[in-house]
Design a protein around this motif. Structure first.
Motif, mmCIF file in Angstrom:
data_model
loop_
_atom_site.group_PDB
_atom_site.id
_atom_site.type_symbol
_atom_site.label_atom_id
_atom_site.label_comp_id
_atom_site.label_asym_id
_atom_site.label_seq_id
_atom_site.Cartn_x
_atom_site.Cartn_y
_atom_site.Cartn_z
ATOM 1 N N GLU A 87 -47.674 -24.544 21.348
ATOM 2 C CA GLU A 87 -47.090 -23.216 21.154
ATOM 3 C C GLU A 87 -47.750 -22.490 19.981
ATOM 4 O O GLU A 87 -47.964 -21.268 20.031
ATOM 5 C CB GLU A 87 -45.588 -23.342 20.900
ATOM 6 N N ARG A 88 -48.097 -23.237 18.937
ATOM 7 C CA ARG A 88 -48.765 -22.627 17.796
ATOM 8 C C ARG A 88 -50.124 -22.049 18.195
ATOM 9 O O ARG A 88 -50.490 -20.931 17.803
ATOM 10 C CB ARG A 88 -48.926 -23.657 16.677
ATOM 11 N N GLU A 89 -50.891 -22.799 18.976
ATOM 12 C CA GLU A 89 -52.207 -22.309 19.410
ATOM 13 C C GLU A 89 -52.070 -21.062 20.275
ATOM 14 O O GLU A 89 -52.841 -20.102 20.134
ATOM 15 C CB GLU A 89 -52.940 -23.420 20.161
ATOM 16 N N GLU A 90 -51.094 -21.050 21.181
ATOM 17 C CA GLU A 90 -50.911 -19.871 22.024
ATOM 18 C C GLU A 90 -50.494 -18.652 21.202
ATOM 19 O O GLU A 90 -50.995 -17.537 21.424
ATOM 20 C CB GLU A 90 -49.855 -20.171 23.096
ATOM 21 N N LEU A 91 -49.586 -18.855 20.246
ATOM 22 C CA LEU A 91 -49.152 -17.731 19.411
ATOM 23 C C LEU A 91 -50.292 -17.210 18.548
ATOM 24 O O LEU A 91 -50.461 -15.989 18.392
ATOM 25 C CB LEU A 91 -47.978 -18.163 18.525
ATOM 26 N N MET A 92 -51.082 -18.115 17.992
ATOM 27 C CA MET A 92 -52.194 -17.678 17.154
ATOM 28 C C MET A 92 -53.236 -16.928 17.973
ATOM 29 O O MET A 92 -53.787 -15.909 17.525
ATOM 30 C CB MET A 92 -52.830 -18.888 16.469
#
Length: 564
Positions: free
Chosen positions: A303-308
């Motif tokens: 989720e962090r990679e997608e948000l970034m």
């Protein structure tokens, strides 16, 4: 407030803050206007500048004795322009060229270098979208305190709120409301994000309080106590015991916990919270608490990679749109610049000499050779068939003019005949149609189909990000401000910023600001103004002369006056 040496305070300043809140009044340029600035704001700004990492590593500022800065020398430190330019570059590196900034020691020796450095620094402030109204290099040279504090606060606000976004804290994605896109949260002003973060923890703690501004809502310190109990449960904060003490002791306890236990990079006096309810200092304290511990569970790695990735794509689109608008503005300015043609030198010619020539005489028969006439006797009549010549003019007179027939004196008599008046008139129409007795059946209303918005242009986020939510019963603290459909992203961010400031100073929360509340709102946004200009602006917004303005009127006026 006295420094407590028994606690480990990372932000303990060498220059303590004043213990009694006070405001200093200053006169305007002409001596008629009066302004005031807060001593505690000056002290907090000085301590914040002393602890900016980029300025601490600058050896020229420490060598010239600019840093560390005592609060009493705050206004004098900005006169040469070196500190202001380096503060702009600390927020966004490369905004001002170093050769235009110079050093403080050299700028103090030359007023020209100081004015040049201040002009370059203020131009960098404009690139950072800092509001500059009636602010110039002379205001810093002459030390006009209220204008200097307004500009420096806007720069420090950018520095303090630079990490309040999804790029630095991906866990903020959990604050999204129902039917809200991630783009709307990413474009929201940092003040609105902080208030939503505080209200999130108040909801988790089952508290009835809600935060709608950074002034009066935080005055009793109850929201601070509940917030600390949620974001730092290891501190064991007891809300009831804190609220049992007097207001000043509550604020002192909150500040000690924030600076001594959580390590917040800010030091303020308790009176700023409970007495003055200073919105600027409260905003800085809430942002410091957020950066110290958000209290929200971090997302997973995926989720962090997608948000970034989504945030990077959105920021890239915003930068491209800003570059395009900047290029269009430069092209428009270049088209308006019209080259002035060079003046044409006229050559004056000498007038040609006038030659008197007699008009030609056209004869039907050839004239005999000229005869020397003797004016002393009568020549007699000419031979038969020859025209009668005109008598010769006396010597020295111009030749006679050719013959012109006399003007025609005959005019036709006026027309005396007039046709007789028409005596025939048609009889009046006596036939009238019977009244219409047929009435069509009442038309039944059919609701139109829902409006289909056109698709968003290439490179823009979907228009659904700015759609209207379900109808709300009335303007309230929990209801968010909705940006109208079709507003560009940079103007939408400005409207959200204006809405946040509007709700901060709407003390009775009736959806309207009085003139006094509106002036406080402008000071919070960093808009410098004088007395006559405030009256003109207020009546420009208040078109119905009701004595107050609503939220949408203020937001539309703000993006029209300060679009960049």
């Amino acid at each position: 407030c006295k420094d407590d040496t028994s606690r480990n305070r990372p932000m303990a300043s060498a220059f303590p803050l004043t213990s009694v809140p006070s405001r200093v009044a200053v006169s305007g340029n002409s001596g008629h206007g009066h302004h005031a600035y807060s001593i505690e704001e000056r002290d907090m700004f000085a301590n914040c500048i002393n602890h900016i990492q980029a300025l601490q590593s600058d050896t020229s500022l420490s060598a010239d004795g600019v840093l560390p800065m005592p609060p009493a020398a705050f206004f004098a430190s900005f006169k040469d322009g070196a500190l202001l330019g380096k503060l702009v570059n600390a927020i966004k590196p490369g905004t001002v060229q170093e050769r235009n900034i110079g050093t403080s020691s050299n700028n103090k020796k030359s007023p020209f270098l100081a004015t040049q450095a201040l002009g370059a620094a203020l131009q960098g402030c404009k690139e950072l979208k800092v509001t500059l109204v009636n602010v110039g290099p002379n205001d810093f040279v002459e030390g006009r305190e209220h204008l200097i504090l307004g500009v420096v606060w806007q720069l420090l606000r950018l520095h303090i709120l630079s990490t309040v976004d999804i790029g630095h804290h991906p866990e903020l994605a959990k604050l999204m409301e129902q039917n809200e896109s991630i783009d709307a949260l990413a474009l929201a002003p940092p003040e609105m994000v902080l208030m939503r973060w505080v209200n999130h923890h108040l909801t988790r703690a089952a508290s009835k309080r809600r935060m709608a501004n950074f002034a009066n809502d935080l005055k009793d310190c109850e929201i601070y106590a509940v917030l600390l109990s949620q974001i730092a449960p290891q501190l064991g904060v007891n809300v009831s015991s804190i609220m049992a003490s007097i207001p000043v002791e509550r604020a002192k306890t909150i500040i000690d916990l924030a600076t001594g236990k959580l390590g917040c990079d800010i030091v303020i006096a308790p009176q700023s919270i409970v007495v003055e309810a200073n919105s600027r200092l409260n905003l800085a304290l809430v942002a410091a608490l957020f950066n110290a511990s958000s209290g929200i569970e971090p997302p997973s790695d995926k989720e962090r990679e997608e948000l970034m990735a989504h945030n990077d794509r959105l920021q890239r689109q915003l930068r491209e749109m800003e570059d395009k608008m900047r290029s269009m503005q430069a092209a428009a300015e270049a088209a308006q610049a019209v080259a002035v043609p060079a003046p044409v030198q006229e050559t004056i010619k000498a007038p040609e000499p006038l030659v008197a020539t007699a008009p030609p005489v056209i004869l039907s028969k050839p004239m005999p050779p000229p005869v020397q006439a003797d004016h002393n006797r009568d020549m007699g009549a000419p031979p038969a068939g020859y025209p009668v010549p005109a008598p010769a003019p006396p010597m020295g007179y111009p030749p006679s003019q050719p013959y012109a027939p006399p003007p025609q004196q005959y005019a036709p008599p006026p027309q005396q005949y007039a046709p007789p008046p028409q005596q025939f008139a048609p009889p009046p129409q006596q036939y009238a149609p019977p009244p219409q007795q047929y009435a069509p059946p009442p038309q039944q209303y059919v609701a139109p189909p829902p409006m289909q918005y056109p698709p968003a242009p290439v490179g823009y986020p979907p228009v659904a990000a700015y759609g209207y939510p379900p109808p709300m019963p009335m303007y309230g603290q929990v209801q968010p401000f909705v940006v109208p459909v079709g507003v560009p992203h940079h103007l939408a961010a400005k409207m959200m910023q204006a809405s946040t400031a509007f709700r901060m100073f709407d003390s009775n929360f009736n959806g309207r600001l009085s003139k006094k509340e509106w002036k406080r709102c402008l000071r919070y946004l960093g808009v410098a103004f004088y007395k006559g200009q405030v009256k003109q602006w207020f009546y420009m917004i208040d078109r119905n002369m009701s004595g107050s303005i609503d939220e949408m009127e203020f937001c539309y006026w703000y993006i029209q006056m300060f679009p960049y």
